[in-house]
Scaffold this motif. Structure first.
Motif, PDB file in Angstrom:
ATOM      1  N   UNK A 100       0.917  -1.121  -0.150  1.00  0.00           N
ATOM      2  CA  UNK A 100      -0.059   0.019  -0.036  1.00  0.00           C
ATOM      3  C   UNK A 100       0.694   1.287   0.106  1.00  0.00           C
ATOM      4  N   UNK A 101       2.012   1.058   0.474  1.00  0.00           N
ATOM      5  CA  UNK A 101       2.799   2.333   0.287  1.00  0.00           C
ATOM      6  C   UNK A 101       3.649   2.718  -0.725  1.00  0.00           C
ATOM      7  N   UNK A 102       3.466   1.858  -1.659  1.00  0.00           N
ATOM      8  CA  UNK A 102       4.196   2.027  -2.842  1.00  0.00           C
ATOM      9  C   UNK A 102       5.631   1.598  -2.983  1.00  0.00           C
ATOM     10  N   UNK A 103       6.139   1.118  -2.053  1.00  0.00           N
ATOM     11  CA  UNK A 103       7.669   0.820  -2.150  1.00  0.00           C
ATOM     12  C   UNK A 103       7.999  -0.341  -3.256  1.00  0.00           C
ATOM     13  N   UNK A 104       6.808  -1.311  -3.434  1.00  0.00           N
ATOM     14  CA  UNK A 104       7.106  -2.091  -4.630  1.00  0.00           C
ATOM     15  C   UNK A 104       7.121  -3.527  -4.135  1.00  0.00           C
ATOM     16  N   UNK A 105       7.014  -3.434  -2.617  1.00  0.00           N
ATOM     17  CA  UNK A 105       6.820  -4.817  -1.893  1.00  0.00           C
ATOM     18  C   UNK A 105       6.142  -4.757  -0.794  1.00  0.00           C
ATOM     19  N   UNK A 106       5.369  -5.745  -0.479  1.00  0.00           N
ATOM     20  CA  UNK A 106       4.369  -5.682   0.707  1.00  0.00           C
ATOM     21  C   UNK A 106       5.585  -6.095   1.956  1.00  0.00           C
TER      22      UNK A 106
END
Ligand SMILES: [Ca+2]
Length: 448
Positions: free
Chosen positions: A246-252
């Motif tokens: 959800x934070x858009x870092x590319x990985x959960x």
């Protein structure tokens, strides 16, 4: 969290319904609590010195395993055999090599899963600890800190903020306690020591996939001794299918990113069928004439049915109009509080199959958002039946011709139905609540 319930995150309802009422066999301070200090495994199972002497790893290339290892001469051998097996299942050698660096035998992980607990924590004790005033207060602070995030998740997933708060609080005490066991260490110990090979192998393969595909370093993957990771206590297989970025870092990231962790919990509930705009249920007042035989999780009715029977809100006003099937839930017999639950309550049960757990999630969330305490009084004087007593109840019910399923001390659906039949004989309210009084009555009538 007790392993029996923890690994039933994706249960089939029919199979696991026997577990629900007794499912409150949990570490009450938080589900990620460490295992009991006193292992309950067979004698000789626990020699603590073996853990201290961190045995040298065994080179997995000396094995040629093509199935999940069933047995091993030592923990290190089990690890090596699993690594060999993982290679045969197409996992990358460099990942297989590095993920297990430094894993150690943990003698505290013993075969609790195969055993029934001596005593089952009563629901009221569970609730008192799981939804303590202290935890409610901390939850309220956490809610204020994360209000915007929770509002966004509620909007996008349709899972109310109070339910996400409830899951977060019960699973890991709002992140205070998600365990500090490395998932590779926890699961290899389960596979080796706790006779849980199939579960361990499945989850270890998934954990390797997380390292390989999601670029999460193996060393960062920490959680409970049962393999449940991060804030939402996801098993590795849950991570692969249900975790979201959800934070858009590319990985959960279920450990460091609250947006990812809480959205993943909501996504898990949605995947299990969470319905937007449907509350979990509410505490209700049953009329004196209520047919207690109808209070069972697997008996669902439209809400109009309960209205006709005279079920009301606690203040006597009419029940809300709720869609779908609803059930009346009594966790402590006809003298305890009564709840009307919806299909969404059953979705919480899929997160962790224990009615005490699900009710705690629901109640903690409500309390954090300013809801009141339950009004009905729990029968706190009731002493929980011991394992021999629970088995005696089943044996005596069986002797009277009632089907209890297996005599195993698990007071599940069949045992409760049998108890209801016996209560009918006695002219007692048929609530299926198995307590000391019922046992004594069975003993009295043993030869009658
Ligand atoms: Ca992320």
């Amino acid at each position: 969290m007790d392993m029996r319930t923890r690994d039933l995150r994706k249960p089939r309802l029919g199979d696991s319904i026997t577990i629900i009422i007794v499912g409150a066999v949990v570490a009450l301070a938080g589900c990620a609590a460490q295992p009991a200090k006193t292992p309950s495994g067979p004698a000789g199972d626990s020699a603590p010195s073996t853990a201290e002497a961190a045995a040298a790893p065994i080179d997995f290339r000396t094995f040629n395993e093509t199935s999940c290892p069933n047995s091993a001469a030592s923990y290190q051998e089990w690890v090596a055999k699993f690594q060999s097996y993982a290679l045969s299942k197409g996992r990358r050698e460099d990942v297989v090599q590095t993920a297990f660096l430094g894993v150690k035998e943990n003698p505290e992980i013993s075969d609790r899963a195969a055993k029934q607990p001596e005593f089952v924590t009563p629901v009221w004790t569970y609730l008192e600890r799981a939804v303590s005033d202290d935890r409610v207060a901390r939850g309220q602070l956490k809610y204020q800190e994360n209000k915007a995030l929770l509002t966004g998740i509620e909007h996008d997933y349709g899972v109310p903020r109070e339910i996400v708060m409830g899951i977060w609080g019960i699973e890991t005490d709002f992140g205070n306690n998600f365990g500090d066991a490395n998932v590779f260490e926890a699961l290899t110990n389960l596979g080796y020591r706790a006779n849980r090979q199939s579960f361990a192998c499945t989850e270890l393969l998934a954990a390797l996939d997380i390292v390989a595909n999601n670029k999460v370093p193996a060393s960062r993957m920490v959680g409970s001794w049962a393999g449940a990771m991060g804030h939402p206590q996801f098993l590795p297989s849950n991570y692969l299918t249900l975790a979201v970025d959800r934070d858009g870092s590319g990985v959960p990231d279920l450990w460091e990113s609250l947006p990812d962790a809480l959205a993943s919990a909501a996504n898990h509930l949605v995947d299990d069928g969470w319905q937007r705009n449907l509350p979990w249920g509410l505490e209700v007042k049953l009329p004196a004439t209520f047919p207690y035989g109808e209070a069972e999780l697997d008996l669902t009715q439209p809400i109009s049915h309960w209205k006709k029977l005279g079920v009301t809100r606690m203040d006597g006003s009419a029940l809300p109009d709720l869609p779908g099937g609803t059930s009346i839930l009594l966790l402590a017999g006809h003298r305890g509080p009564a709840f009307l639950i919806t299909e969404n309550f059953k979705v919480i049960l899929k997160y962790n199959y224990s009615t005490s757990y699900a009710l705690s999630v629901a109640h903690l969330g409500d309390r954090v958002l300013g809801g009141r305490r339950f009004i009905g009084k729990w029968p706190v004087h009731e002493r929980p039946l011991s394992l021999p007593e629970r088995e005696e109840v089943q044996t005596l019910l069986l002797a009277r011709g009632y089907d209890v399923g297996k005599v195993d001390g698990v007071l599940g659906l069949k045992s409760r139905k049998a108890a209801r039949e016996f209560q009918k004989e006695l002219g007692w309210p048929q609530d299926g609540f198995i307590n000391k009084a019922l046992l004594e009555e069975l003993r009295r009538r043993k030869n009658v």
